[in-house]
Write a protein that holds these residues in place. Structure first.
Motif, PDB file in Angstrom:
ATOM      1  N   MET A 160       0.831  -1.204   0.000  1.00 18.70           N
ATOM      2  CA  MET A 160       0.000   0.000   0.000  1.00 18.70           C
ATOM      3  C   MET A 160       0.864   1.251   0.000  1.00 18.70           C
ATOM      4  O   MET A 160       0.544   2.241  -0.666  1.00 18.70           O
ATOM      5  N   ASN A 161       1.987   1.216   0.737  1.00 24.40           N
ATOM      6  CA  ASN A 161       2.885   2.367   0.788  1.00 24.40           C
ATOM      7  C   ASN A 161       3.702   2.513  -0.479  1.00 24.40           C
ATOM      8  O   ASN A 161       3.956   3.632  -0.940  1.00 24.40           O
ATOM      9  N   THR A 162       4.133   1.396  -1.051  1.00 25.36           N
ATOM     10  CA  THR A 162       4.956   1.416  -2.268  1.00 25.36           C
ATOM     11  C   THR A 162       4.367   0.442  -3.288  1.00 25.36           C
ATOM     12  O   THR A 162       4.826  -0.706  -3.410  1.00 25.36           O
ATOM     13  N   PRO A 163       3.344   0.866  -4.012  1.00 25.44           N
ATOM     14  CA  PRO A 163       2.634  -0.049  -4.923  1.00 25.44           C
ATOM     15  C   PRO A 163       3.506  -0.644  -6.017  1.00 25.44           C
ATOM     16  O   PRO A 163       3.200  -1.727  -6.525  1.00 25.44           O
ATOM     17  N   TYR A 164       4.590   0.057  -6.407  1.00 22.24           N
ATOM     18  CA  TYR A 164       5.422  -0.451  -7.495  1.00 22.24           C
ATOM     19  C   TYR A 164       6.083  -1.787  -7.140  1.00 22.24           C
ATOM     20  O   TYR A 164       6.616  -2.475  -8.017  1.00 22.24           O
ATOM     21  N   LEU A 165       6.025  -2.189  -5.854  1.00 24.92           N
ATOM     22  CA  LEU A 165       6.540  -3.501  -5.470  1.00 24.92           C
ATOM     23  C   LEU A 165       5.827  -4.627  -6.218  1.00 24.92           C
ATOM     24  O   LEU A 165       6.388  -5.706  -6.419  1.00 24.92           O
ATOM     25  N   HIS A 166       4.577  -4.384  -6.630  1.00 25.86           N
ATOM     26  CA  HIS A 166       3.832  -5.409  -7.359  1.00 25.86           C
ATOM     27  C   HIS A 166       4.447  -5.699  -8.728  1.00 25.86           C
ATOM     28  O   HIS A 166       4.117  -6.724  -9.343  1.00 25.86           O
ATOM     29  N   ARG A 167       5.311  -4.816  -9.229  1.00 28.31           N
ATOM     30  CA  ARG A 167       5.930  -5.062 -10.537  1.00 28.31           C
ATOM     31  C   ARG A 167       7.244  -5.826 -10.417  1.00 28.31           C
ATOM     32  O   ARG A 167       7.823  -6.210 -11.436  1.00 28.31           O
ATOM     33  N   LEU A 168       7.725  -6.017  -9.215  1.00 28.72           N
ATOM     34  CA  LEU A 168       9.004  -6.685  -9.020  1.00 28.72           C
ATOM     35  C   LEU A 168       8.781  -8.190  -8.935  1.00 28.72           C
ATOM     36  O   LEU A 168       8.005  -8.663  -8.117  1.00 28.72           O
ATOM     37  N   ARG A 169       9.458  -8.931  -9.768  1.00 27.83           N
ATOM     38  CA  ARG A 169       9.265 -10.372  -9.855  1.00 27.83           C
ATOM     39  C   ARG A 169      10.465 -11.120  -9.266  1.00 27.83           C
ATOM     40  O   ARG A 169      11.578 -10.604  -9.220  1.00 27.83           O
ATOM     41  N   ASP A 170      10.207 -12.359  -8.840  1.00 26.49           N
ATOM     42  CA  ASP A 170      11.257 -13.218  -8.312  1.00 26.49           C
ATOM     43  C   ASP A 170      11.538 -14.355  -9.277  1.00 26.49           C
ATOM     44  O   ASP A 170      10.666 -14.791 -10.027  1.00 26.49           O
ATOM     45  N   HIS A 171      12.773 -14.845  -9.224  1.00 21.34           N
ATOM     46  CA  HIS A 171      13.213 -15.821 -10.215  1.00 21.34           C
ATOM     47  C   HIS A 171      12.696 -17.226  -9.925  1.00 21.34           C
ATOM     48  O   HIS A 171      12.306 -17.961 -10.838  1.00 21.34           O
ATOM     49  N   HIS A 172      12.686 -17.625  -8.663  1.00 19.96           N
ATOM     50  CA  HIS A 172      12.338 -18.989  -8.299  1.00 19.96           C
ATOM     51  C   HIS A 172      10.887 -19.079  -7.834  1.00 19.96           C
ATOM     52  O   HIS A 172      10.365 -18.168  -7.197  1.00 19.96           O
ATOM     53  N   ALA A 173      10.268 -20.218  -8.113  1.00 21.55           N
ATOM     54  CA  ALA A 173       8.863 -20.407  -7.764  1.00 21.55           C
ATOM     55  C   ALA A 173       8.628 -20.282  -6.266  1.00 21.55           C
ATOM     56  O   ALA A 173       7.607 -19.758  -5.831  1.00 21.55           O
ATOM     57  N   GLN A 174       9.581 -20.736  -5.457  1.00 19.88           N
ATOM     58  CA  GLN A 174       9.374 -20.710  -4.013  1.00 19.88           C
ATOM     59  C   GLN A 174       9.321 -19.290  -3.457  1.00 19.88           C
ATOM     60  O   GLN A 174       8.812 -19.059  -2.363  1.00 19.88           O
ATOM     61  N   ASP A 175       9.839 -18.312  -4.212  1.00 17.66           N
ATOM     62  CA  ASP A 175       9.848 -16.921  -3.756  1.00 17.66           C
ATOM     63  C   ASP A 175       8.767 -16.069  -4.410  1.00 17.66           C
ATOM     64  O   ASP A 175       8.665 -14.877  -4.113  1.00 17.66           O
ATOM     65  N   ALA A 176       7.982 -16.657  -5.307  1.00 20.06           N
ATOM     66  CA  ALA A 176       7.088 -15.882  -6.169  1.00 20.06           C
ATOM     67  C   ALA A 176       5.766 -15.567  -5.464  1.00 20.06           C
ATOM     68  O   ALA A 176       4.906 -16.450  -5.326  1.00 20.06           O
TER      69      ALA A 176
END
Length: 340
Positions: A208-224
């Motif tokens: 909510m404070n930093t919405p652009y975090l939703h655009r950051l992706r992770d490489h491995h499935a366990q972190d996604a």
């Protein structure tokens, strides 16, 4: 016309300052930052789709953060260049005494914003000397806000990874989350609601404070997060709609957190939502002895939450995950054992 260039220059400088304040201090995202990141993310997503390599999205973090910083810096730099260039003779060479060219003005603004103060070009009149100081101060603010922009990302990504990893190990997949909690956890279904409350709140507040975090992706499935949050949401909706017993404590609160995260995701991503995903087949849960209502009651309950399921579907698609990876209890050895 040249003497009016200070107007677009001032608009650029003030616009960047407002964008920095909104993005780094207020809860939200500035328009410049949103436009730059959406464009860059769309390019990365297109490359990932065309190459069928999800790993391309892993570069979203450095690309989007660097892109935002470059846009803010270059627009501020250009804005101050137009302001100083608008008045012939506002800047002169320290040795030659000749009026600075446009490129020399651009160079002067660059080392002024970086607070180097080389002194190769000077402002002969008091007003332009004062504006030089103001430009240097704005450069200092730009650097400070850049640090403010970057630092929270590390903590927020750590919380995201904590939540995603917990769900990955508890599942993966919506039905696996329910089944493993019901049959193999000392707190039963409460492990999906009460136990996750704290980390869900932290992740929700960060996005909510930093919405652009939703655009950051992770490489491995366990972190996604874009894989495991939809799985958790689907699992909670199944419990809410189909469980023929007293619901686990904290179920509504956990659903509220998932709903909030999905809303900030949609606001950040933009674009139309996909249709709701298909209704799940709860055969594995019934065989495990979980008390469930009829399929008709399940479908009626899920239909009432169709909008949330559409948002969760959009989140999984953004990470290039198939809905079967989100919802089905596939690839979990304990499930195969129990099913037999």
């Amino acid at each position: 016309m040249r003497q009016l260039l200070w107007i677009p220059g001032l608009v650029l400088v003030v616009g960047v300052l407002v964008d920095l304040l909104v993005t780094c201090i207020q809860a939200g995202e500035g328009r410049l930052n949103r436009a730059a990141q959406r464009l860059l993310y769309a390019g990365l997503h297109l490359i990932a789709q065309r190459t069928r390599r999800r790993g391309v999205l892993y570069w979203s973090t450095p690309v989007l953060i660097t892109g935002s910083l470059v846009v803010w810096t270059m627009l501020t730099w250009l804005g101050w260049t137009l302001i100083f260039w608008s008045q012939p003779g506002a800047l002169i060479g320290a040795d030659s005494g000749q009026p600075a060219t446009f490129l020399a003005t651009f160079y002067f603004v660059g080392y002024t914003l970086s607070t180097l103060g080389l002194g190769e070009i000077i402002a002969p009149e008091p007003m332009w000397r004062i504006l030089t100081d103001v430009a240097a101060i704005s450069g200092f603010f730009l650097l400070t806000f850049a640090i403010t922009f970057i630092v929270p990302v590390a903590q927020a990504r750590a919380d995201r990874r904590e939540l995603a990893l917990a769900l990955h190990r508890a599942g993966p997949g919506a039905q696996a989350l329910i089944l493993n909690a019901y049959t193999d956890h000392d707190r039963g279904l409460h492990s999906l609601t009460v136990d996750l409350h704290s980390v869900l709140n932290r992740v929700d507040a960060a996005h909510m404070n930093t919405p652009y975090l939703h655009r950051l992706r992770d490489h491995h499935a366990q972190d996604a997060l874009d894989l495991h949050l939809p799985a958790l949401g689907e699992a909670l909706l199944i419990l809410f709609s189909a469980l023929d017993a007293e619901p686990p404590r904290g179920l509504r609160r956990a659903l509220t957190s998932v709903d909030s995260l999905s809303r900030t995701f949609v606001e950040t991503q933009g674009g139309p939502l996909p249709p709701p995903p298909p209704f799940p087949d709860l055969g594995a849960l019934r065989r495990a002895g979980l008390p469930l209502k009829s399929d008709a009651e399940l479908q009626a309950g899920l239909h009432a939450h169709a909008e949330l399921r559409r948002r969760l579907h959009a989140m999984s698609r953004a990470g290039l995950w198939d809905w079967a990876e989100v919802a089905e209890p596939q690839g979990t050895p304990p499930l195969n054992t129990r099913a037999s």
